[in-house]
Motif scaffolding. Structure first.
Motif, PDB file in Angstrom:
ATOM      1  N   ALA A  19       0.836  -1.219   0.000  1.00  0.00           N
ATOM      2  CA  ALA A  19       0.000   0.000   0.000  1.00  0.00           C
ATOM      3  C   ALA A  19       0.866   1.263   0.000  1.00  0.00           C
ATOM      4  O   ALA A  19       0.574   2.226  -0.718  1.00  0.00           O
ATOM      5  CB  ALA A  19      -0.930   0.000   1.217  1.00  0.00           C
ATOM      6  N   VAL A  20       1.952   1.248   0.778  1.00  0.00           N
ATOM      7  CA  VAL A  20       2.851   2.426   0.793  1.00  0.00           C
ATOM      8  C   VAL A  20       3.474   2.593  -0.587  1.00  0.00           C
ATOM      9  O   VAL A  20       3.529   3.702  -1.129  1.00  0.00           O
ATOM     10  CB  VAL A  20       3.954   2.270   1.876  1.00  0.00           C
ATOM     11  CG1 VAL A  20       4.968   3.408   1.785  1.00  0.00           C
ATOM     12  CG2 VAL A  20       3.333   2.217   3.270  1.00  0.00           C
ATOM     13  N   HIS A  21       3.926   1.474  -1.159  1.00  0.00           N
ATOM     14  CA  HIS A  21       4.580   1.496  -2.473  1.00  0.00           C
ATOM     15  C   HIS A  21       3.662   2.110  -3.542  1.00  0.00           C
ATOM     16  O   HIS A  21       4.118   2.800  -4.452  1.00  0.00           O
ATOM     17  CB  HIS A  21       4.957   0.058  -2.856  1.00  0.00           C
ATOM     18  CG  HIS A  21       5.713  -0.051  -4.129  1.00  0.00           C
ATOM     19  ND1 HIS A  21       6.981   0.486  -4.299  1.00  0.00           N
ATOM     20  CD2 HIS A  21       5.386  -0.618  -5.327  1.00  0.00           C
ATOM     21  CE1 HIS A  21       7.395   0.248  -5.518  1.00  0.00           C
ATOM     22  NE2 HIS A  21       6.450  -0.413  -6.171  1.00  0.00           N
ATOM     23  N   GLU A  22       2.339   1.892  -3.391  1.00  0.00           N
ATOM     24  CA  GLU A  22       1.372   2.380  -4.402  1.00  0.00           C
ATOM     25  C   GLU A  22       0.933   3.818  -4.146  1.00  0.00           C
ATOM     26  O   GLU A  22       0.164   4.375  -4.933  1.00  0.00           O
ATOM     27  CB  GLU A  22       0.097   1.504  -4.350  1.00  0.00           C
ATOM     28  CG  GLU A  22       0.274   0.140  -4.969  1.00  0.00           C
ATOM     29  CD  GLU A  22      -0.838  -0.828  -4.527  1.00  0.00           C
ATOM     30  OE1 GLU A  22      -1.812  -0.400  -3.871  1.00  0.00           O
ATOM     31  OE2 GLU A  22      -0.680  -2.025  -4.838  1.00  0.00           O
ATOM     32  N   THR A  23       1.349   4.415  -2.990  1.00  0.00           N
ATOM     33  CA  THR A  23       0.812   5.732  -2.607  1.00  0.00           C
ATOM     34  C   THR A  23       1.779   6.855  -2.950  1.00  0.00           C
ATOM     35  O   THR A  23       2.903   6.898  -2.428  1.00  0.00           O
ATOM     36  CB  THR A  23       0.521   5.761  -1.080  1.00  0.00           C
ATOM     37  OG1 THR A  23      -0.339   4.679  -0.763  1.00  0.00           O
ATOM     38  CG2 THR A  23      -0.132   7.084  -0.685  1.00  0.00           C
ATOM     39  N   ALA A  26       4.401   8.807  -0.358  1.00  0.00           N
ATOM     40  CA  ALA A  26       4.805   7.932   0.749  1.00  0.00           C
ATOM     41  C   ALA A  26       5.876   6.964   0.251  1.00  0.00           C
ATOM     42  O   ALA A  26       5.847   6.548  -0.912  1.00  0.00           O
ATOM     43  CB  ALA A  26       3.606   7.150   1.285  1.00  0.00           C
ATOM     44  N   ARG A 241      -4.653   0.601   3.189  1.00  0.00           N
ATOM     45  CA  ARG A 241      -4.854   1.932   2.572  1.00  0.00           C
ATOM     46  C   ARG A 241      -5.317   2.931   3.626  1.00  0.00           C
ATOM     47  O   ARG A 241      -4.899   4.086   3.628  1.00  0.00           O
ATOM     48  CB  ARG A 241      -5.868   1.848   1.424  1.00  0.00           C
ATOM     49  CG  ARG A 241      -5.300   1.209   0.156  1.00  0.00           C
ATOM     50  CD  ARG A 241      -6.178   1.481  -1.046  1.00  0.00           C
ATOM     51  NE  ARG A 241      -7.512   0.916  -0.902  1.00  0.00           N
ATOM     52  CZ  ARG A 241      -7.871  -0.286  -1.347  1.00  0.00           C
ATOM     53  NH1 ARG A 241      -6.995  -1.051  -1.987  1.00  0.00           N
ATOM     54  NH2 ARG A 241      -9.095  -0.736  -1.177  1.00  0.00           N
ATOM     55  N   VAL A 244      -2.276   4.017   5.700  1.00  0.00           N
ATOM     56  CA  VAL A 244      -1.399   4.980   4.986  1.00  0.00           C
ATOM     57  C   VAL A 244      -2.064   6.353   4.958  1.00  0.00           C
ATOM     58  O   VAL A 244      -1.416   7.391   5.172  1.00  0.00           O
ATOM     59  CB  VAL A 244      -1.080   4.475   3.559  1.00  0.00           C
ATOM     60  CG1 VAL A 244      -0.234   5.502   2.808  1.00  0.00           C
ATOM     61  CG2 VAL A 244      -0.359   3.132   3.607  1.00  0.00           C
ATOM     62  N   LYS A 245      -3.378   6.374   4.752  1.00  0.00           N
ATOM     63  CA  LYS A 245      -4.125   7.638   4.782  1.00  0.00           C
ATOM     64  C   LYS A 245      -3.971   8.311   6.155  1.00  0.00           C
ATOM     65  O   LYS A 245      -3.753   9.516   6.263  1.00  0.00           O
ATOM     66  CB  LYS A 245      -5.606   7.333   4.501  1.00  0.00           C
ATOM     67  CG  LYS A 245      -6.462   8.549   4.317  1.00  0.00           C
ATOM     68  CD  LYS A 245      -7.907   8.105   4.057  1.00  0.00           C
ATOM     69  CE  LYS A 245      -8.730   9.282   3.643  1.00  0.00           C
ATOM     70  NZ  LYS A 245      -9.383   9.207   2.390  1.00  0.00           N
ATOM     71  N   LEU A 248      -0.473   9.910   6.493  1.00  0.00           N
ATOM     72  CA  LEU A 248      -0.356  11.190   5.761  1.00  0.00           C
ATOM     73  C   LEU A 248      -1.113  12.289   6.515  1.00  0.00           C
ATOM     74  O   LEU A 248      -0.666  13.432   6.590  1.00  0.00           O
ATOM     75  CB  LEU A 248      -0.887  11.037   4.332  1.00  0.00           C
ATOM     76  CG  LEU A 248      -0.062  10.083   3.441  1.00  0.00           C
ATOM     77  CD1 LEU A 248      -0.791   9.803   2.136  1.00  0.00           C
ATOM     78  CD2 LEU A 248       1.323  10.654   3.154  1.00  0.00           C
TER      79      LEU A 248
END
Ligand SMILES: NC(=O)C1=CN([C@@H]2O[C@H](COP(=O)(O)OP(=O)(O)OC[C@H]3O[C@@H](n4cnc5c(N)ncnc54)[C@H](OP(=O)(O)O)[C@@H]3O)[C@@H](O)[C@H]2O)C=CC1
Ligand SMILES: O=C(O)C1=N[C@H](C(=O)O)C[C@H](O)C1
Length: 268
Positions: A19-23, A26, A241, A244-245, A248
């Motif tokens: 999830a971090v890799h896709e954001t 981040a 997700r 990660v939100k 941020l």
């Protein structure tokens, strides 16, 4: 934002790395597992299936925390309490998804939140946090003498705590709606000759089996009718997700203990 994933080789740890890799905005700057883990030294990206990231899984959290802006933590209560202390020392954000914390664990986490920006929730998904708002409203609208509240959950066979963090979060929402403390009004298990259901209690029932990601229902049972409010998680990615939100959102925010309702703007 530079993030460390602790418990990086776990079910959620690997999902968090993806999830971090896709954001955008981040990046993984550290990955931690316990001392003696067979995953120490492996590349975090390769372990999570996103290709080499150049971040080796370490067994010492301190150097990783020192270069990070935040920590994503879905591990175990004892580990989370220690990580909260380290996040407070480093003055960084700590996103806690770990469930099964005791009152003493929660007190230690609250103390760490004097210096760290902590977001803690038994469920990081938008759907469950919205469901909690609906449960609170329903419990407020329906008289305890007329409607009994039961929380039912099912998870995979590997889950180690019960009731789930989400079940307790939903139970808290129901208790808030009824304006009673959950601790004095919950029935966590039933066995044998239990007698009739005490009025106003909030019951919990736990099922475990197979690969179920997370199913929760709050049942409001009245005479001749039932209202069932449910959430079914189909993929752990939705929790990751959400985490990660939360990271941020927490970045640069003043220290304190926040919930996913704060992150999602659902606080009443
Ligand atoms: N809030 C939410 O939205 C969600 C919360 N959860 C919660 O997250 C937690 C983890 O779940 P899950 O990923 O399925 O569990 P796993 O057991 O798959 O993963 C936990 C990982 O943390 C590691 N770990 C434990 N202690 C330490 C330590 N001291 N230092 C470093 N690593 C450590 C474990 O290592 P080892 O195997 O060696 O012990 C393991 O790799 C649970 O409490 C679960 O309920 C899960 C999904 C969503
Ligand atoms: O252990 C899990 O898997 C999950 N744990 C959380 C909980 O205890 O509610 C959230 C989710 O349901 C998955």
């Amino acid at each position: 934002m530079g993030l460390v994933v602790v418990g990086a080789a776990g079910r959620m740890g690997r999902t968090l790395i993806r999830a971090v890799h896709e954001t955008p905005g981040a990046a993984i700057v550290g990955a931690v597992e316990r001392e003696g883990s067979p995953f120490v030294g492996q590349d975090a990206g390769e372990l999570a299936g996103v290709g080499r990231l150049g971040v080796a899984i370490a067994d010492d959290p301190l150097p990783a925390f020192a270069k990070a802006d935040g920590v994503l933590d879905f591990t175990a209560p004892a580990a989370t309490v220690v990580f909260a202390g380290y996040a407070a020392q480093a003055r960084i954000a700590h996103i806690i998804g770990t469930t099964g914390c005791s009152e003493a664990d929660d007190a230690a986490i609250a103390a760490a939140a004097r210096h760290a920006t902590i977001v803690k929730s038994g469920n990081m998904s938008l759907g469950v946090n919205l469901l909690a708002v609906l449960v609170e409203q329903a419990a407020r609208a329906l008289d305890a003498a007329d409607f009994d509240i039961e929380v039912l959950e099912m998870h995979h066979r590997h889950k180690v705590d019960a009731p789930s963090g989400t079940a307790l979060l939903l139970g808290e929402a129901a208790a808030t709606g009824r304006q009673v403390p959950l601790a004095d009004n919950s029935v966590r298990s039933r066995d044998g000759h239990t007698g009739p259901r005490p009025e106003g209690t909030i019951g919990f029932a736990t099922l475990r089996g197979g690969s179920v990601v997370g199913d929760h229902s709050v049942i409001l049972a009245g005479a001749g009718e039932r209202i069932v409010l449910s959430h079914h998680a189909e993929d752990r990615a939705l929790f990751a997700r959400g985490a990660v939100k939360a990271a941020l959102w927490a970045h640069g925010r003043k220290p304190g203990l926040y919930s996913m309702r704060d992150v999602l703007g659902l606080s009443t």
